[in-house]
Design a protein around this motif. Structure first.
Motif, PDB file in Angstrom:
ATOM      1  N   LYS A  26       0.871  -1.030  -0.364  1.00  0.00           N
ATOM      2  CA  LYS A  26      -0.164  -0.234  -0.052  1.00  0.00           C
ATOM      3  C   LYS A  26       0.791   0.977  -0.193  1.00  0.00           C
ATOM      4  O   LYS A  26       1.817   1.353   0.542  1.00  0.00           O
ATOM      5  CB  LYS A  26      -0.861  -0.046   1.388  1.00  0.00           C
ATOM      6  CG  LYS A  26      -1.863  -0.982   0.995  1.00  0.00           C
ATOM      7  CD  LYS A  26      -3.265  -0.753   2.253  1.00  0.00           C
ATOM      8  CE  LYS A  26      -3.780  -1.837   2.423  1.00  0.00           C
ATOM      9  NZ  LYS A  26      -4.851  -2.168   3.706  1.00  0.00           N
ATOM     10  N   TYR A  31      -2.357   6.156   2.069  1.00  0.00           N
ATOM     11  CA  TYR A  31      -3.364   4.953   3.049  1.00  0.00           C
ATOM     12  C   TYR A  31      -3.156   6.584   3.717  1.00  0.00           C
ATOM     13  O   TYR A  31      -4.693   6.890   5.234  1.00  0.00           O
ATOM     14  CB  TYR A  31      -3.063   4.299   3.192  1.00  0.00           C
ATOM     15  CG  TYR A  31      -3.779   3.082   2.098  1.00  0.00           C
ATOM     16  CD1 TYR A  31      -5.003   2.623   2.124  1.00  0.00           C
ATOM     17  CD2 TYR A  31      -3.316   2.870   1.025  1.00  0.00           C
ATOM     18  CE1 TYR A  31      -5.933   2.142   1.232  1.00  0.00           C
ATOM     19  CE2 TYR A  31      -4.161   1.939  -0.294  1.00  0.00           C
ATOM     20  CZ  TYR A  31      -5.110   1.716   0.316  1.00  0.00           C
ATOM     21  OH  TYR A  31      -5.900   1.370  -0.773  1.00  0.00           O
ATOM     22  N   SER A 145     -11.307   2.273   1.500  1.00  0.00           N
ATOM     23  CA  SER A 145     -10.927   1.268   1.920  1.00  0.00           C
ATOM     24  C   SER A 145     -10.746   1.095   3.961  1.00  0.00           C
ATOM     25  O   SER A 145     -10.712  -0.042   4.432  1.00  0.00           O
ATOM     26  CB  SER A 145      -9.178   0.670   1.182  1.00  0.00           C
ATOM     27  OG  SER A 145      -9.509   1.155   0.080  1.00  0.00           O
ATOM     28  N   VAL A 146     -10.110   1.972   3.723  1.00  0.00           N
ATOM     29  CA  VAL A 146      -9.818   2.372   5.566  1.00  0.00           C
ATOM     30  C   VAL A 146     -11.321   2.500   6.367  1.00  0.00           C
ATOM     31  O   VAL A 146     -11.124   1.956   7.413  1.00  0.00           O
ATOM     32  CB  VAL A 146      -8.909   3.703   6.158  1.00  0.00           C
ATOM     33  CG1 VAL A 146      -9.118   3.765   7.271  1.00  0.00           C
ATOM     34  CG2 VAL A 146      -7.852   3.809   5.320  1.00  0.00           C
ATOM     35  N   GLU A 148     -14.247   1.153   5.976  1.00  0.00           N
ATOM     36  CA  GLU A 148     -14.126  -0.349   5.506  1.00  0.00           C
ATOM     37  C   GLU A 148     -13.250  -1.210   6.462  1.00  0.00           C
ATOM     38  O   GLU A 148     -14.300  -2.485   7.288  1.00  0.00           O
ATOM     39  CB  GLU A 148     -14.782  -0.992   4.020  1.00  0.00           C
ATOM     40  CG  GLU A 148     -14.816  -2.400   4.273  1.00  0.00           C
ATOM     41  CD  GLU A 148     -14.899  -3.023   2.884  1.00  0.00           C
ATOM     42  OE1 GLU A 148     -14.760  -3.828   2.523  1.00  0.00           O
ATOM     43  OE2 GLU A 148     -15.115  -1.939   1.866  1.00  0.00           O
ATOM     44  N   GLU A 149     -12.359  -1.375   6.472  1.00  0.00           N
ATOM     45  CA  GLU A 149     -11.055  -1.759   7.683  1.00  0.00           C
ATOM     46  C   GLU A 149     -11.588  -1.409   8.501  1.00  0.00           C
ATOM     47  O   GLU A 149     -11.321  -2.430   9.723  1.00  0.00           O
ATOM     48  CB  GLU A 149      -9.693  -1.989   6.801  1.00  0.00           C
ATOM     49  CG  GLU A 149      -9.061  -2.641   7.662  1.00  0.00           C
ATOM     50  CD  GLU A 149      -7.829  -2.213   6.892  1.00  0.00           C
ATOM     51  OE1 GLU A 149      -7.079  -2.603   7.923  1.00  0.00           O
ATOM     52  OE2 GLU A 149      -7.045  -1.504   6.081  1.00  0.00           O
ATOM     53  N   LEU A 150     -12.053  -0.451   8.931  1.00  0.00           N
ATOM     54  CA  LEU A 150     -11.321  -0.241  10.596  1.00  0.00           C
ATOM     55  C   LEU A 150     -12.863   0.254  11.390  1.00  0.00           C
ATOM     56  O   LEU A 150     -12.977   1.350  11.964  1.00  0.00           O
ATOM     57  CB  LEU A 150     -10.967   0.993  10.916  1.00  0.00           C
ATOM     58  CG  LEU A 150      -9.205   0.633  10.748  1.00  0.00           C
ATOM     59  CD1 LEU A 150      -7.720   1.727   9.939  1.00  0.00           C
ATOM     60  CD2 LEU A 150      -8.716  -0.665  11.526  1.00  0.00           C
ATOM     61  N   SER A 174      -4.456   1.570  12.573  1.00  0.00           N
ATOM     62  CA  SER A 174      -4.670   1.074  11.177  1.00  0.00           C
ATOM     63  C   SER A 174      -2.998   0.922  10.910  1.00  0.00           C
ATOM     64  O   SER A 174      -2.903  -0.135  10.384  1.00  0.00           O
ATOM     65  CB  SER A 174      -5.287   2.063  10.460  1.00  0.00           C
ATOM     66  OG  SER A 174      -4.073   3.286  10.398  1.00  0.00           O
ATOM     67  N   HIS A 176      -1.222   3.315   9.112  1.00  0.00           N
ATOM     68  CA  HIS A 176      -0.961   3.418   7.700  1.00  0.00           C
ATOM     69  C   HIS A 176       0.178   4.994   8.251  1.00  0.00           C
ATOM     70  O   HIS A 176       0.709   4.810   7.675  1.00  0.00           O
ATOM     71  CB  HIS A 176      -2.385   4.053   7.815  1.00  0.00           C
ATOM     72  CG  HIS A 176      -3.128   2.912   6.769  1.00  0.00           C
ATOM     73  ND1 HIS A 176      -3.177   1.658   5.816  1.00  0.00           N
ATOM     74  CD2 HIS A 176      -4.118   2.981   7.225  1.00  0.00           C
ATOM     75  CE1 HIS A 176      -3.517   0.891   6.068  1.00  0.00           C
ATOM     76  NE2 HIS A 176      -4.615   1.640   6.514  1.00  0.00           N
TER      77      HIS A 176
END
Length: 187
Positions: A26, A31, A145-146, A148-150, A174, A176
């Motif tokens: 990534k 991100y 994406s972030v 959805e993931e977190l 995260s 990131h």
């Protein structure tokens, strides 16, 4: 062995090995910037919400005595309100562009569009790189994406009014924003 069996065997070996070698790393700038933008946009939206507004939470089941278990909580930090804010947070990623610090040459995505109550405070545009819609769509994809993931972690952090939500979310939760470049920036 027949040649087609060898070919099928090689194909299966390739299917097993290739996905592990073609995983892409990534883009940390993208991100990390998306994560920081999520925190900034949510903080801004929370500040714009009337702190006096209340919302009813609790179940709609009756207790044995016939009363309801219902309580009022502030709308600002309620899970319902934060979920609504989170659903639309990535739509504001078109207000961000790649920014290169003139001194350190570090790159990150920053907001260039002033908000309604900023009083028209425009940033210095000469350090922004406007690469067209594909740049903001990449940031929007990273944001989605972030989120959805977190999603649960984001809601939990903002519901508990953590002091350093951006740092906690983007560095610790995260991962990131882990490089030394982002540790010195304004998390």
């Amino acid at each position: 062995m027949s040649p087609w069996i060898k070919q099928c065997g090689l194909f299966l070996v390739a299917l097993v090995i290739l996905p592990k070698t073609t995983e892409s790393k990534k883009d940390e700038v993208l991100y990390c910037s998306a994560c920081l933008a999520i925190a900034d946009e949510l903080n801004y939206s929370i500040r714009q919400t009337d702190p006096k507004k209340m919302i009813h939470v609790g179940g709609f089941r009756l207790k044995p005595d016939g009363s309801l278990t219902d309580k009022k909580v502030p709308l600002v930090r309620s899970e319902t309100h934060l979920t609504e804010l989170l659903e639309g947070v990535c739509n504001s990623m078109s207000d961000y562009a790649l920014y290169e610090d003139p001194v350190s040459k570090e790159k990150s995505y920053k907001r260039f569009a002033p908000r309604e109550n900023d009083g028209g405070n425009f940033p210095d545009f000469k350090n922004f790189k406007f690469d067209g819609p594909e740049s903001s769509s990449a940031l929007k994809f990273a944001c989605e994406s972030v989120v959805e993931e977190l999603e649960d972690d984001i809601i939990s952090l903002f519901a508990n009014e953590s002091d350093h939500v951006a740092k906690t979310l983007c560095s610790e939760v995260s991962g990131h924003c882990t490089s030394s470049v982002f540790q010195h920036s304004e998390l």
